[in-house]
Write a protein that holds these residues in place. Structure first.
Motif, PDB file in Angstrom:
ATOM      1  N   PRO A   1       1.234   9.619  -9.296  1.00 26.90           N
ATOM      2  CA  PRO A   1       1.709  10.959  -9.697  1.00 26.90           C
ATOM      3  C   PRO A   1       1.713  11.926  -8.516  1.00 26.90           C
ATOM      4  O   PRO A   1       2.630  12.733  -8.368  1.00 26.90           O
ATOM      5  CB  PRO A   1       0.700  11.372 -10.770  1.00 26.90           C
ATOM      6  N   ASP A   2       0.696  11.836  -7.655  1.00 26.04           N
ATOM      7  CA  ASP A   2       0.644  12.640  -6.437  1.00 26.04           C
ATOM      8  C   ASP A   2       0.583  11.690  -5.234  1.00 26.04           C
ATOM      9  O   ASP A   2      -0.480  11.169  -4.905  1.00 26.04           O
ATOM     10  CB  ASP A   2      -0.577  13.557  -6.439  1.00 26.04           C
ATOM     11  N   PRO A   3       1.726  11.443  -4.576  1.00 25.76           N
ATOM     12  CA  PRO A   3       1.742  10.493  -3.459  1.00 25.76           C
ATOM     13  C   PRO A   3       0.889  10.908  -2.278  1.00 25.76           C
ATOM     14  O   PRO A   3       0.588  10.087  -1.413  1.00 25.76           O
ATOM     15  CB  PRO A   3       3.228  10.448  -3.056  1.00 25.76           C
ATOM     16  N   TYR A   4       0.512  12.180  -2.230  1.00 29.80           N
ATOM     17  CA  TYR A   4      -0.207  12.684  -1.067  1.00 29.80           C
ATOM     18  C   TYR A   4      -1.705  12.830  -1.340  1.00 29.80           C
ATOM     19  O   TYR A   4      -2.432  13.408  -0.539  1.00 29.80           O
ATOM     20  CB  TYR A   4       0.390  14.022  -0.638  1.00 29.80           C
ATOM     21  N   ALA A   5      -2.142  12.281  -2.468  1.00 32.04           N
ATOM     22  CA  ALA A   5      -3.567  12.302  -2.767  1.00 32.04           C
ATOM     23  C   ALA A   5      -4.304  11.387  -1.791  1.00 32.04           C
ATOM     24  O   ALA A   5      -3.766  10.380  -1.333  1.00 32.04           O
ATOM     25  CB  ALA A   5      -3.820  11.850  -4.203  1.00 32.04           C
ATOM     26  N   SER A   6      -5.524  11.747  -1.487  1.00 34.68           N
ATOM     27  CA  SER A   6      -6.282  10.963  -0.512  1.00 34.68           C
ATOM     28  C   SER A   6      -6.718   9.620  -1.084  1.00 34.68           C
ATOM     29  O   SER A   6      -6.902   8.654  -0.355  1.00 34.68           O
ATOM     30  CB  SER A   6      -7.519  11.750  -0.050  1.00 34.68           C
ATOM     31  N   GLU A   7      -6.879   9.537  -2.403  1.00 34.10           N
ATOM     32  CA  GLU A   7      -7.353   8.301  -3.035  1.00 34.10           C
ATOM     33  C   GLU A   7      -6.186   7.558  -3.657  1.00 34.10           C
ATOM     34  O   GLU A   7      -5.400   8.124  -4.394  1.00 34.10           O
ATOM     35  CB  GLU A   7      -8.379   8.624  -4.120  1.00 34.10           C
ATOM     36  N   LEU A   8      -6.075   6.280  -3.364  1.00 38.80           N
ATOM     37  CA  LEU A   8      -5.014   5.453  -3.928  1.00 38.80           C
ATOM     38  C   LEU A   8      -5.492   4.807  -5.220  1.00 38.80           C
ATOM     39  O   LEU A   8      -6.551   4.177  -5.247  1.00 38.80           O
ATOM     40  CB  LEU A   8      -4.604   4.353  -2.952  1.00 38.80           C
ATOM     41  N   ARG A   9      -4.732   4.961  -6.289  1.00 37.68           N
ATOM     42  CA  ARG A   9      -5.047   4.263  -7.529  1.00 37.68           C
ATOM     43  C   ARG A   9      -4.731   2.772  -7.364  1.00 37.68           C
ATOM     44  O   ARG A   9      -3.741   2.404  -6.762  1.00 37.68           O
ATOM     45  CB  ARG A   9      -4.236   4.845  -8.689  1.00 37.68           C
ATOM     46  N   HIS A  10      -5.587   1.941  -7.905  1.00 39.85           N
ATOM     47  CA  HIS A  10      -5.401   0.489  -7.904  1.00 39.85           C
ATOM     48  C   HIS A  10      -5.495  -0.130  -6.508  1.00 39.85           C
ATOM     49  O   HIS A  10      -5.098  -1.274  -6.322  1.00 39.85           O
ATOM     50  CB  HIS A  10      -4.069   0.103  -8.541  1.00 39.85           C
ATOM     51  N   HIS A  11      -6.002   0.617  -5.504  1.00 40.42           N
ATOM     52  CA  HIS A  11      -6.068   0.026  -4.165  1.00 40.42           C
ATOM     53  C   HIS A  11      -7.108  -1.092  -4.103  1.00 40.42           C
ATOM     54  O   HIS A  11      -6.973  -2.029  -3.323  1.00 40.42           O
ATOM     55  CB  HIS A  11      -6.384   1.103  -3.118  1.00 40.42           C
TER      56      HIS A  11
ATOM     57  N   GLN B   1       5.206   2.798 -11.733  1.00 40.00           N
ATOM     58  CA  GLN B   1       6.555   3.249 -11.403  1.00 40.00           C
ATOM     59  C   GLN B   1       7.313   3.666 -12.651  1.00 40.00           C
ATOM     60  O   GLN B   1       8.046   4.668 -12.640  1.00 40.00           O
ATOM     61  CB  GLN B   1       7.316   2.153 -10.655  1.00 40.00           C
ATOM     62  N   ASN B   2       7.151   2.917 -13.722  1.00 42.04           N
ATOM     63  CA  ASN B   2       7.840   3.258 -14.959  1.00 42.04           C
ATOM     64  C   ASN B   2       7.369   4.598 -15.495  1.00 42.04           C
ATOM     65  O   ASN B   2       8.177   5.437 -15.931  1.00 42.04           O
ATOM     66  CB  ASN B   2       7.609   2.160 -15.998  1.00 42.04           C
ATOM     67  N   ALA B   3       6.048   4.828 -15.461  1.00 40.75           N
ATOM     68  CA  ALA B   3       5.501   6.094 -15.951  1.00 40.75           C
ATOM     69  C   ALA B   3       5.986   7.259 -15.104  1.00 40.75           C
ATOM     70  O   ALA B   3       6.329   8.326 -15.628  1.00 40.75           O
ATOM     71  CB  ALA B   3       3.976   6.032 -15.949  1.00 40.75           C
ATOM     72  N   LYS B   4       6.039   7.074 -13.783  1.00 40.29           N
ATOM     73  CA  LYS B   4       6.490   8.162 -12.913  1.00 40.29           C
ATOM     74  C   LYS B   4       7.972   8.447 -13.124  1.00 40.29           C
ATOM     75  O   LYS B   4       8.396   9.608 -13.120  1.00 40.29           O
ATOM     76  CB  LYS B   4       6.221   7.805 -11.451  1.00 40.29           C
ATOM     77  N   ALA B   5       8.775   7.405 -13.310  1.00 40.20           N
ATOM     78  CA  ALA B   5      10.207   7.604 -13.543  1.00 40.20           C
ATOM     79  C   ALA B   5      10.450   8.316 -14.864  1.00 40.20           C
ATOM     80  O   ALA B   5      11.303   9.214 -14.957  1.00 40.20           O
ATOM     81  CB  ALA B   5      10.927   6.258 -13.521  1.00 40.20           C
ATOM     82  N   MET B   6       9.709   7.927 -15.909  1.00 33.90           N
ATOM     83  CA  MET B   6       9.882   8.553 -17.215  1.00 33.90           C
ATOM     84  C   MET B   6       9.427  10.005 -17.221  1.00 33.90           C
ATOM     85  O   MET B   6       9.907  10.813 -18.013  1.00 33.90           O
ATOM     86  CB  MET B   6       9.117   7.758 -18.269  1.00 33.90           C
TER      87      MET B   6
ATOM     88  N   GLN C   1       0.832  -1.203   0.000  1.00 36.78           N
ATOM     89  CA  GLN C   1       0.000   0.000   0.000  1.00 36.78           C
ATOM     90  C   GLN C   1       0.873   1.263   0.000  1.00 36.78           C
ATOM     91  O   GLN C   1       0.583   2.225  -0.723  1.00 36.78           O
ATOM     92  CB  GLN C   1      -0.925  -0.003   1.210  1.00 36.78           C
ATOM     93  N   ASP C   2       1.949   1.258   0.797  1.00 40.89           N
ATOM     94  CA  ASP C   2       2.852   2.407   0.843  1.00 40.89           C
ATOM     95  C   ASP C   2       3.568   2.598  -0.493  1.00 40.89           C
ATOM     96  O   ASP C   2       3.733   3.730  -0.964  1.00 40.89           O
ATOM     97  CB  ASP C   2       3.889   2.230   1.956  1.00 40.89           C
ATOM     98  N   VAL C   3       4.002   1.495  -1.092  1.00 37.36           N
ATOM     99  CA  VAL C   3       4.676   1.582  -2.391  1.00 37.36           C
ATOM    100  C   VAL C   3       3.712   2.086  -3.450  1.00 37.36           C
ATOM    101  O   VAL C   3       4.073   2.913  -4.306  1.00 37.36           O
ATOM    102  CB  VAL C   3       5.250   0.200  -2.790  1.00 37.36           C
ATOM    103  N   LEU C   4       2.486   1.626  -3.388  1.00 32.65           N
ATOM    104  CA  LEU C   4       1.461   2.075  -4.320  1.00 32.65           C
ATOM    105  C   LEU C   4       1.247   3.580  -4.196  1.00 32.65           C
ATOM    106  O   LEU C   4       1.123   4.295  -5.205  1.00 32.65           O
ATOM    107  CB  LEU C   4       0.162   1.324  -4.038  1.00 32.65           C
ATOM    108  N   ARG C   5       1.244   4.077  -2.972  1.00 31.73           N
ATOM    109  CA  ARG C   5       1.074   5.516  -2.755  1.00 31.73           C
ATOM    110  C   ARG C   5       2.243   6.300  -3.328  1.00 31.73           C
ATOM    111  O   ARG C   5       2.060   7.307  -4.019  1.00 31.73           O
ATOM    112  CB  ARG C   5       0.923   5.809  -1.259  1.00 31.73           C
ATOM    113  N   ALA C   6       3.461   5.833  -3.063  1.00 27.39           N
ATOM    114  CA  ALA C   6       4.643   6.542  -3.548  1.00 27.39           C
ATOM    115  C   ALA C   6       4.731   6.539  -5.064  1.00 27.39           C
ATOM    116  O   ALA C   6       5.342   7.441  -5.661  1.00 27.39           O
ATOM    117  CB  ALA C   6       5.905   5.924  -2.956  1.00 27.39           C
ATOM    118  N   SER C   7       4.121   5.551  -5.706  1.00 22.99           N
ATOM    119  CA  SER C   7       4.218   5.406  -7.158  1.00 22.99           C
ATOM    120  C   SER C   7       3.154   6.199  -7.900  1.00 22.99           C
ATOM    121  O   SER C   7       3.152   6.207  -9.141  1.00 22.99           O
ATOM    122  CB  SER C   7       4.108   3.919  -7.532  1.00 22.99           C
TER     123      SER C   7
END
Length: 248
Positions: free
Chosen positions: A140-150, A215-220, A132-138
């Motif tokens: 585009p906005d890690p501090y958004a209240s809603e987690l994508r793919h949760h 992660q790939n999209a965020k890194a690119m 869940q933490d890795v998903l948040r960090a990955s």
């Protein structure tokens, strides 16, 4: 004088590991289908044995069914061991990348991405929290209240726990069965366990692909720097420190 800080963590591509994990999960899915077919064959044979007389028993069919169940179980075991090994390596890799993306969103150190799987009972929730933490960090906005793919994470984790518990129960029933009717019934449990495990493997495959892609999209996309502050003396902008983060 304060010592100069050492270099921080850098991104490491999870793509190769993700491809390998996906391939092995496909092997597990094939093993689940094979095991389902073997258990269905055993159930059919034992049904005939239970309903017929002693003279109607086809011992060749019984031996073939027993060999099919044992062989498919071995294939499944090999697939699971290989998949689990590479999955944990991939999991540690994406946790390492989360330390680059948003270290302040991580509640546990990267070592827990490996060790957390080997602690009895605690491995039912520690790896999920790390995921869940890795998903948040990955995001585009890690501090958004809603987690994508949760929802995908929750579905996979819940099905993974359910399939593991059910597989143990089904195996115990099958190993304890001593008469044809008991083996017939236990084979049905094996069939149900194969279905649950197949669904779990499919969800795990989707989760690996989506988190790796995120992660790939965020890194690119590269790092996002805040506006450069004004130099207090010269009144001009101060160049941002650091350079681009390596792409995945």
């Amino acid at each position: 004088m304060k010592p100069m800080p050492g270099p921080g963590p850098v991104l490491r591509s999870p793509l190769g590991l993700a491809h390998a994990v996906t391939a092995l999960l496909a092997v597990v899915i094939v093993a689940d289908v094979t095991h389902f077919g073997a258990a269905a064959y055993m159930r059919s044979v034992m049904g005939d044995v239970a309903s017929g007389g002693a003279g109607d028993v086809d011992m060749g069919a019984v031996d073939r069914a027993d060999t099919a169940v044992a062989s498919s179980s071995l294939l499944y075991l090999i697939g699971v061991v290989g998949t689990a090994t590479l999955f944990i390596i991939w999991f540690h890799r994406v946790r390492h990348n989360a330390e680059v993306f948003a270290p302040d969103t991580q509640r546990r150190t990267p070592g827990w991405a490996i060790g957390g799987w080997f602690i009895p009972l605690a491995n039912l929730w520690i790896p999920r929290g790390i995921a869940q933490d890795v998903l948040r960090a990955s995001q585009p906005d890690p501090y958004a209240s809603e987690l994508r793919h949760h929802r995908l994470l929750n579905a996979w984790w819940g099905m993974w726990i359910a399939s593991n518990l059910f597989d143990r129960l089904a195996s115990e029933k099958y190993d304890a069965a001593e008469d044809p009717q008991a083996v017939h019934d236990a084979a049905g449990w094996l069939m149900a366990g194969s279905v649950l495990d197949l669904v779990s493997a499919v969800l795990a495959l989707l989760f690996v692909r989506r988190l790796t892609a995120a992660q790939n999209a965020k890194a690119m996309a590269g790092p996002a720097f805040p506006p450069a502050p004004q130099h207090p003396a010269a009144g001009g902008p101060v160049p941002a420190a650091g350079g681009p983060v390596p792409g995945a």
